[in-house]
Design a protein around this motif. Sequence first.
Motif, PDB file in Angstrom:
ATOM      1  N   GLY A 135       6.092  10.858  10.064  1.00  0.00           N
ATOM      2  CA  GLY A 135       5.970  12.538   8.985  1.00  0.00           C
ATOM      3  C   GLY A 135       7.016  12.738   8.052  1.00  0.00           C
ATOM      4  N   GLY A 136       8.271  12.765   8.204  1.00  0.00           N
ATOM      5  CA  GLY A 136       8.983  12.925   7.527  1.00  0.00           C
ATOM      6  C   GLY A 136       8.867  12.561   6.370  1.00  0.00           C
ATOM      7  N   GLY A 137       7.817  11.559   5.781  1.00  0.00           N
ATOM      8  CA  GLY A 137       7.638  11.316   4.548  1.00  0.00           C
ATOM      9  C   GLY A 137       6.142  12.434   3.923  1.00  0.00           C
ATOM     10  N   ALA A 138       5.516  12.748   4.921  1.00  0.00           N
ATOM     11  CA  ALA A 138       4.646  13.830   4.465  1.00  0.00           C
ATOM     12  C   ALA A 138       5.625  14.935   4.255  1.00  0.00           C
ATOM     13  CB  ALA A 138       3.895  14.479   5.876  1.00  0.00           C
ATOM     14  N   VAL A 139       6.332  16.039   5.201  1.00  0.00           N
ATOM     15  CA  VAL A 139       6.885  16.836   5.109  1.00  0.00           C
ATOM     16  C   VAL A 139       7.925  17.358   3.944  1.00  0.00           C
ATOM     17  CG1 VAL A 139       8.019  18.781   6.059  1.00  0.00           C
ATOM     18  CG2 VAL A 139       6.420  17.444   6.654  1.00  0.00           C
ATOM     19  N   LEU A 140       9.020  16.233   4.101  1.00  0.00           N
ATOM     20  CA  LEU A 140      10.283  15.996   3.091  1.00  0.00           C
ATOM     21  C   LEU A 140       9.745  15.994   1.837  1.00  0.00           C
ATOM     22  CD1 LEU A 140      12.982  14.805   5.402  1.00  0.00           C
ATOM     23  CD2 LEU A 140      12.520  17.449   5.119  1.00  0.00           C
ATOM     24  N   ILE A 183       0.988  -1.422  -0.083  1.00  0.00           N
ATOM     25  CA  ILE A 183       0.117   0.216  -0.049  1.00  0.00           C
ATOM     26  C   ILE A 183       1.348   1.396   0.276  1.00  0.00           C
ATOM     27  CG2 ILE A 183      -1.441   1.401   1.823  1.00  0.00           C
ATOM     28  CD1 ILE A 183      -3.123  -1.642   2.062  1.00  0.00           C
ATOM     29  N   THR A 184       2.047   1.243   0.798  1.00  0.00           N
ATOM     30  CA  THR A 184       2.687   2.133   0.938  1.00  0.00           C
ATOM     31  C   THR A 184       3.284   2.473  -0.543  1.00  0.00           C
ATOM     32  OG1 THR A 184       3.448   2.188   3.393  1.00  0.00           O
ATOM     33  CG2 THR A 184       4.708   3.368   1.906  1.00  0.00           C
ATOM     34  N   TRP A 185       3.526   1.685  -0.898  1.00  0.00           N
ATOM     35  CA  TRP A 185       4.824   1.955  -2.206  1.00  0.00           C
ATOM     36  C   TRP A 185       3.880   2.336  -3.671  1.00  0.00           C
ATOM     37  CZ3 TRP A 185       9.337   4.624  -1.540  1.00  0.00           C
ATOM     38  CH2 TRP A 185       9.722   3.887  -0.286  1.00  0.00           C
ATOM     39  N   LEU A 186       2.553   2.108  -3.330  1.00  0.00           N
ATOM     40  CA  LEU A 186       1.611   2.640  -4.246  1.00  0.00           C
ATOM     41  C   LEU A 186       1.460   4.530  -4.417  1.00  0.00           C
ATOM     42  CD1 LEU A 186      -1.596   0.058  -3.685  1.00  0.00           C
ATOM     43  CD2 LEU A 186      -0.116   0.653  -5.817  1.00  0.00           C
ATOM     44  N   ASN A 187       1.283   4.921  -3.540  1.00  0.00           N
ATOM     45  CA  ASN A 187       1.711   5.858  -4.391  1.00  0.00           C
ATOM     46  C   ASN A 187       2.899   6.365  -4.785  1.00  0.00           C
ATOM     47  OD1 ASN A 187       0.539   6.514  -1.671  1.00  0.00           O
ATOM     48  ND2 ASN A 187       1.652   6.781  -0.051  1.00  0.00           N
ATOM     49  N   ALA A 236      -0.688  13.673   2.511  1.00  0.00           N
ATOM     50  CA  ALA A 236      -1.721  13.518   3.239  1.00  0.00           C
ATOM     51  C   ALA A 236      -1.544  11.848   3.847  1.00  0.00           C
ATOM     52  CB  ALA A 236      -2.907  13.531   1.698  1.00  0.00           C
ATOM     53  N   PHE A 237      -0.914  11.224   2.958  1.00  0.00           N
ATOM     54  CA  PHE A 237      -0.975   9.673   3.358  1.00  0.00           C
ATOM     55  C   PHE A 237       0.021   9.673   4.425  1.00  0.00           C
ATOM     56  CE2 PHE A 237       1.566   5.670   4.195  1.00  0.00           C
ATOM     57  CZ  PHE A 237       0.009   4.489   2.967  1.00  0.00           C
ATOM     58  N   TYR A 238       1.104  10.363   5.039  1.00  0.00           N
ATOM     59  CA  TYR A 238       2.323  10.119   5.861  1.00  0.00           C
ATOM     60  C   TYR A 238       1.696  11.331   6.775  1.00  0.00           C
ATOM     61  CZ  TYR A 238       5.035   7.164   2.655  1.00  0.00           C
ATOM     62  OH  TYR A 238       5.257   6.644   2.125  1.00  0.00           O
ATOM     63  N   ILE A 239       1.033  11.899   7.029  1.00  0.00           N
ATOM     64  CA  ILE A 239       0.906  12.950   8.003  1.00  0.00           C
ATOM     65  C   ILE A 239       0.460  12.896   8.782  1.00  0.00           C
ATOM     66  CG2 ILE A 239      -1.348  14.862   7.116  1.00  0.00           C
ATOM     67  CD1 ILE A 239       2.007  15.993   8.746  1.00  0.00           C
ATOM     68  N   GLN A 286     -15.035   8.494  -8.990  1.00  0.00           N
ATOM     69  CA  GLN A 286     -15.944   8.891 -10.369  1.00  0.00           C
ATOM     70  C   GLN A 286     -16.435  10.148  -9.904  1.00  0.00           C
ATOM     71  OE1 GLN A 286     -19.131   6.688  -7.345  1.00  0.00           O
ATOM     72  NE2 GLN A 286     -19.016   4.798  -8.570  1.00  0.00           N
ATOM     73  N   ALA A 287     -16.016  11.183  -9.130  1.00  0.00           N
ATOM     74  CA  ALA A 287     -16.009  12.343  -8.678  1.00  0.00           C
ATOM     75  C   ALA A 287     -15.150  13.146  -9.425  1.00  0.00           C
ATOM     76  CB  ALA A 287     -16.468  13.430  -7.826  1.00  0.00           C
ATOM     77  N   ARG A 288     -13.750  12.230  -9.634  1.00  0.00           N
ATOM     78  CA  ARG A 288     -12.280  12.764 -10.031  1.00  0.00           C
ATOM     79  C   ARG A 288     -12.361  13.618  -9.294  1.00  0.00           C
ATOM     80  NH1 ARG A 288     -10.452  15.241 -13.816  1.00  0.00           N
ATOM     81  NH2 ARG A 288     -12.354  16.262 -15.373  1.00  0.00           N
ATOM     82  N   SER A 289     -12.386  14.020  -8.066  1.00  0.00           N
ATOM     83  CA  SER A 289     -12.201  14.485  -6.784  1.00  0.00           C
ATOM     84  C   SER A 289     -10.496  14.108  -6.257  1.00  0.00           C
ATOM     85  CB  SER A 289     -12.919  14.919  -5.932  1.00  0.00           C
ATOM     86  OG  SER A 289     -12.710  15.264  -5.039  1.00  0.00           O
ATOM     87  N   PHE A 290      -9.810  15.086  -6.308  1.00  0.00           N
ATOM     88  CA  PHE A 290      -8.705  14.561  -5.535  1.00  0.00           C
ATOM     89  C   PHE A 290      -8.303  15.544  -4.240  1.00  0.00           C
ATOM     90  CE2 PHE A 290      -3.806  16.609  -4.679  1.00  0.00           C
ATOM     91  CZ  PHE A 290      -3.698  15.768  -4.490  1.00  0.00           C
ATOM     92  N   GLY A 291      -9.130  15.836  -3.227  1.00  0.00           N
ATOM     93  CA  GLY A 291      -9.728  15.977  -2.487  1.00  0.00           C
ATOM     94  C   GLY A 291     -10.042  14.655  -1.762  1.00  0.00           C
ATOM     95  N   LEU A 292     -11.205  13.675  -2.464  1.00  0.00           N
ATOM     96  CA  LEU A 292     -11.425  12.801  -1.514  1.00  0.00           C
ATOM     97  C   LEU A 292     -10.775  11.898  -1.627  1.00  0.00           C
ATOM     98  CD1 LEU A 292     -15.330  11.849  -3.421  1.00  0.00           C
ATOM     99  CD2 LEU A 292     -14.536  12.079  -0.534  1.00  0.00           C
ATOM    100  N   PHE A 293      -9.952  11.362  -2.938  1.00  0.00           N
ATOM    101  CA  PHE A 293      -8.573  10.885  -2.582  1.00  0.00           C
ATOM    102  C   PHE A 293      -7.249  11.003  -1.657  1.00  0.00           C
ATOM    103  CE2 PHE A 293      -9.540  10.608  -7.985  1.00  0.00           C
ATOM    104  CZ  PHE A 293      -8.942   8.771  -7.671  1.00  0.00           C
ATOM    105  N   LEU A 294      -7.317  12.532  -1.236  1.00  0.00           N
ATOM    106  CA  LEU A 294      -6.730  12.451  -0.347  1.00  0.00           C
ATOM    107  C   LEU A 294      -6.686  12.192   0.866  1.00  0.00           C
ATOM    108  CD1 LEU A 294      -5.415  16.483  -0.762  1.00  0.00           C
ATOM    109  CD2 LEU A 294      -3.975  14.129  -1.776  1.00  0.00           C
ATOM    110  N   ALA A 295      -8.275  12.234   1.147  1.00  0.00           N
ATOM    111  CA  ALA A 295      -8.907  11.495   2.322  1.00  0.00           C
ATOM    112  C   ALA A 295      -8.968  10.208   2.293  1.00  0.00           C
ATOM    113  CB  ALA A 295     -10.632  12.343   2.117  1.00  0.00           C
ATOM    114  N   GLY A 296      -8.950   9.525   1.349  1.00  0.00           N
ATOM    115  CA  GLY A 296      -9.005   8.237   1.164  1.00  0.00           C
ATOM    116  C   GLY A 296      -7.602   8.272   2.206  1.00  0.00           C
ATOM    117  N   LEU A 297      -6.085   8.648   1.365  1.00  0.00           N
ATOM    118  CA  LEU A 297      -4.932   8.266   1.563  1.00  0.00           C
ATOM    119  C   LEU A 297      -4.780   8.862   2.775  1.00  0.00           C
ATOM    120  CD1 LEU A 297      -3.160   9.790  -1.565  1.00  0.00           C
ATOM    121  CD2 LEU A 297      -3.390   7.493  -0.953  1.00  0.00           C
TER     122      LEU A 297
END
Length: 431
Positions: free
Chosen positions: A376-381, A25-29, A53-56, A97-108
């Motif tokens: 969280g370094g995977g989110a920020v850096l 799952i992690t390396w799908l990013n 979104a994933f690492y934070i 289905q909505a092509r919503s980047f915000g929803l993708f980030l929520a799922g992540l």
Amino acid sequence: MKDSKAIVVPPLVIIGALFFIFGFITWLNGTLIPFLKIACDLTYAQALLVTFAFYIAYVFLAIPSSLILRRTGFKNGMALGLVVMAAGALVFVPAAQARSFGLFLAGLFVQGAGLALLQTASNPYATVLGPIESAARRISIMGICNKVAGVLSPFIIGAVVLKGASELESQLARTASPAAKAVLLQQLADRVIFPYLVMAGALVVLAGLVKLSGLPEIITEETAPTPAAGAPAAAGKGLFQYPHLALGVGALFCCVGVEVIAGDTIIQYGRAQGISLDVARNFTSLTLVAMLVGYFVGVWAIPRYVSQQRALAICAAVGALFTVGILATHGFSSVALVALLGLANSLMWPAIFPLSIRGLGSYTEHGSALLIMGIGGGAVLPYVYGKLGEGLGLQQAYVLLIPCYLYILFFALRGHAYQPKTAVSYALPVA
């Protein structure tokens, strides 16, 4: 008396299977970043919000995860983490289905939250299921499971969601009609629905298997001598009495950051060096193959020929040298050095975690949670890398890695040794 319904599976096999799930799952990013960049029409820095979104989620959920584990126990907590990850995978269906980047980030974010709980529980297992001196070797074995999955996931998912990506980009460039572009992008977005439905189902099944397994609970017990009359009680200081833990959190922050940058930016960097997306989409797997080589070396060499702290120092120094090479070369040679960062990064987590958690005793759960926050370094850096890349260029932005590797080198040489003089043992319940 043992539960007759328990599935008799060696504990390390179960933990290894969970580390396989982490990796898949992690390396799908690395695949999702170029996919969502096209499907949601994003800039590169915006696309790197995938990793943010994933690492934070680890930063926000690590401490609550330790509290949950105190109530549920480690085994039930891991099952719960798998269910949360399944819920995150299901969010991808309406997001596509909505092509919503915000929803993708929520799922992540939800998937990251489940992984935070899962990792807070599973990493201490890998550390304490055997002598602490060989913990890096066991975590290296777990890392092999993790990175084998990481090698496979970009190939499997990339073949589905990025199939013919270069031709699609050419079609989009030739299409003037916004409506026609929207149809093409929607067809692309819909490609993730089936894989993520399968993933959600598999995670629920795994949660049930973990729940029924005979995995033992971790018990921590202090064996430090009782302080003399009138002496201050070290235990009253809590986690503040362990400076090596705080330094370890920083080391993990840098470690995860450089690992994610190497794995998740190499595809776009390859494209910037003139390599087509149909070829570059597999570059994340090259980074993970290099990490696998490092893990096999760690399993063979630690602690037989080299201590885990010495291995960490070597890896940090090699990482800094490879980064200089990335900045000094061009074309495929430079991209290959990004992939070889996987070799330098391979033994960092396996060494940093046990060196940081050593001696925590009854604070093991909270210490593990703090270390997981370092993810969280995977989110920020990576996001900082993306912003630097927009200003300096993607190649020059890799300069960010050099201070990270130097800090990890400091932790390996000096930082891990700043520990109080207490002795702690770890135990599993006797059947």
